[in-house]
Structures are given as structure tokens and as C-alpha cells.
Design a protein around this motif. Sequence first.
Motif, PDB file in Angstrom:
ATOM      1  N   ALA A   1      13.162  11.490  -8.996  1.00 26.51           N
ATOM      2  CA  ALA A   1      11.741  11.158  -9.010  1.00 26.51           C
ATOM      3  C   ALA A   1      11.589   9.651  -9.132  1.00 26.51           C
ATOM      4  CB  ALA A   1      11.035  11.853 -10.177  1.00 26.51           C
ATOM      5  N   LEU A   2      10.716   9.095  -8.317  1.00 23.44           N
ATOM      6  CA  LEU A   2      10.372   7.676  -8.383  1.00 23.44           C
ATOM      7  C   LEU A   2       8.936   7.579  -8.869  1.00 23.44           C
ATOM      8  CD1 LEU A   2      11.118   4.703  -7.796  1.00 23.44           C
ATOM      9  CD2 LEU A   2      10.081   5.037  -5.533  1.00 23.44           C
ATOM     10  N   CYS A   3       8.751   6.919 -10.012  1.00 28.58           N
ATOM     11  CA  CYS A   3       7.440   6.818 -10.646  1.00 28.58           C
ATOM     12  C   CYS A   3       6.933   5.381 -10.568  1.00 28.58           C
ATOM     13  CB  CYS A   3       7.514   7.249 -12.108  1.00 28.58           C
ATOM     14  SG  CYS A   3       8.167   8.927 -12.340  1.00 28.58           S
ATOM     15  N   LYS A   4       5.788   5.214  -9.944  1.00 33.09           N
ATOM     16  CA  LYS A   4       5.132   3.910  -9.919  1.00 33.09           C
ATOM     17  C   LYS A   4       4.126   3.906 -11.066  1.00 33.09           C
ATOM     18  CE  LYS A   4       4.575   1.905  -6.028  1.00 33.09           C
ATOM     19  NZ  LYS A   4       5.402   0.719  -6.277  1.00 33.09           N
ATOM     20  N   VAL A   5       4.373   3.071 -12.071  1.00 33.70           N
ATOM     21  CA  VAL A   5       3.643   3.137 -13.332  1.00 33.70           C
ATOM     22  C   VAL A   5       2.591   2.028 -13.403  1.00 33.70           C
ATOM     23  CG1 VAL A   5       3.910   3.059 -15.845  1.00 33.70           C
ATOM     24  CG2 VAL A   5       5.657   4.159 -14.442  1.00 33.70           C
TER      25      VAL A   5
END
Length: 201
Positions: free
Chosen positions: A109-113
Amino acid sequence: MLVKWIRCGVLDRAGFDRGQRKWAALREQPGFHGQGGGWSRSQPGVVHLFAFWDRQASYDSFMAGPHDAVAAPQTGTFEMLAARTFTRRLDVKVGFEPRFSDADVLRVALCKVRPERVDHFVQMQERVWNPAMAGSPGMLRGVFAESPESDFLVMSAWNSATERGKYREGAVARLSDRADLDGDVLSVAGDVVDVVQDWTV
């Protein structure tokens, strides 16, 4: 530890597979810890690979030196989609090691925060997500890592797709609410990867 995540669209499956096996030469590189990956379950022809290095300098030395010779056998077999590096922040299960020999599937999972929510997001990963994943049957190990752009990668290894599916069905919505995931992130992109053991280094 530095984590490199590579995604590419494969044009010649047989040729790519033959070339990928030659990456066993990485074992001789100073600072290299392990590499593994496989085929996307949701995107036909897409490969995800994960490589682990002790530090940036070791990785930079490899890229400036032996990389092109090791990569040459795969020339023309794929088109590059993305390659990014991350720095490990947390283990998802205590004592992470970059081993893939016992894994059936990987979840990435790639999370853009949101910038103002980074601290909260990291706290929730440590206090909510990590304990839940670590306690799930079939979850072997995982890593939580941050890019220079403050995007976050979560990669977990599972001993079966069935066990990973049970975790997703039973826990993700509840944990998302508890961690206020929607308040932390601008986007989450993920995939499930069928591990190809012959590509494990």
C-alpha cells in the motif's frame, strides 16, 4: 534500511523471467540485504519488486557501478512504470528481515498523507495497524517506510492469500475508522502480489 519498490509492465514474460533470475548477482553486492516480488493479482502483466539495502550509500554505489550489467539481460522485456526509494520507519512485526522464501503473497500500500497529519498517521500505524496485522494468522512480517516526499509504503508478507483475505474482510474497515485513516490520507493505492520464488535473492 533503504527499501526500493519497482513496478513495471512486462512485455515479454518469458524473457523477463529469465532476466529476473540473473539478479541473484545482487548477493555479491556490499550492503545488499534481499530482494523479492512477483506478479500483480489485479493488473495483468504488472510486476512488483522490493529490494532492501543497509543504507543509501550502498545502493548509490550499486546503481553507479554494476547495475547496468546486471539489468542488461532484461532489456526490452518491460516498460518502466515507477521506481521509488523509502527509508524504513517501523517493522510491522517485530524483527523484520527481507525474506520471501516462505511468503505466498505480498500486500503493498502506498499512502499519500496530508502534511499536517504525518505525525498522527505514523502514531496510528504503530499503535493500531501494526499490532492488528502482527496478530493476524498468516502474516509473516512487514515494513513501514517513508519516502523523501513523505509518502508512506506498507509492505507485508503473508503465507497464504486466504489468510490475507480473512484479515482484510474482518479488520480493515474497523481499523480504518479507529485510526481515522480518511482524516490522515489524501489517497491510498494498493495491490496484492503473487510471489515468484525463483526471483527471490
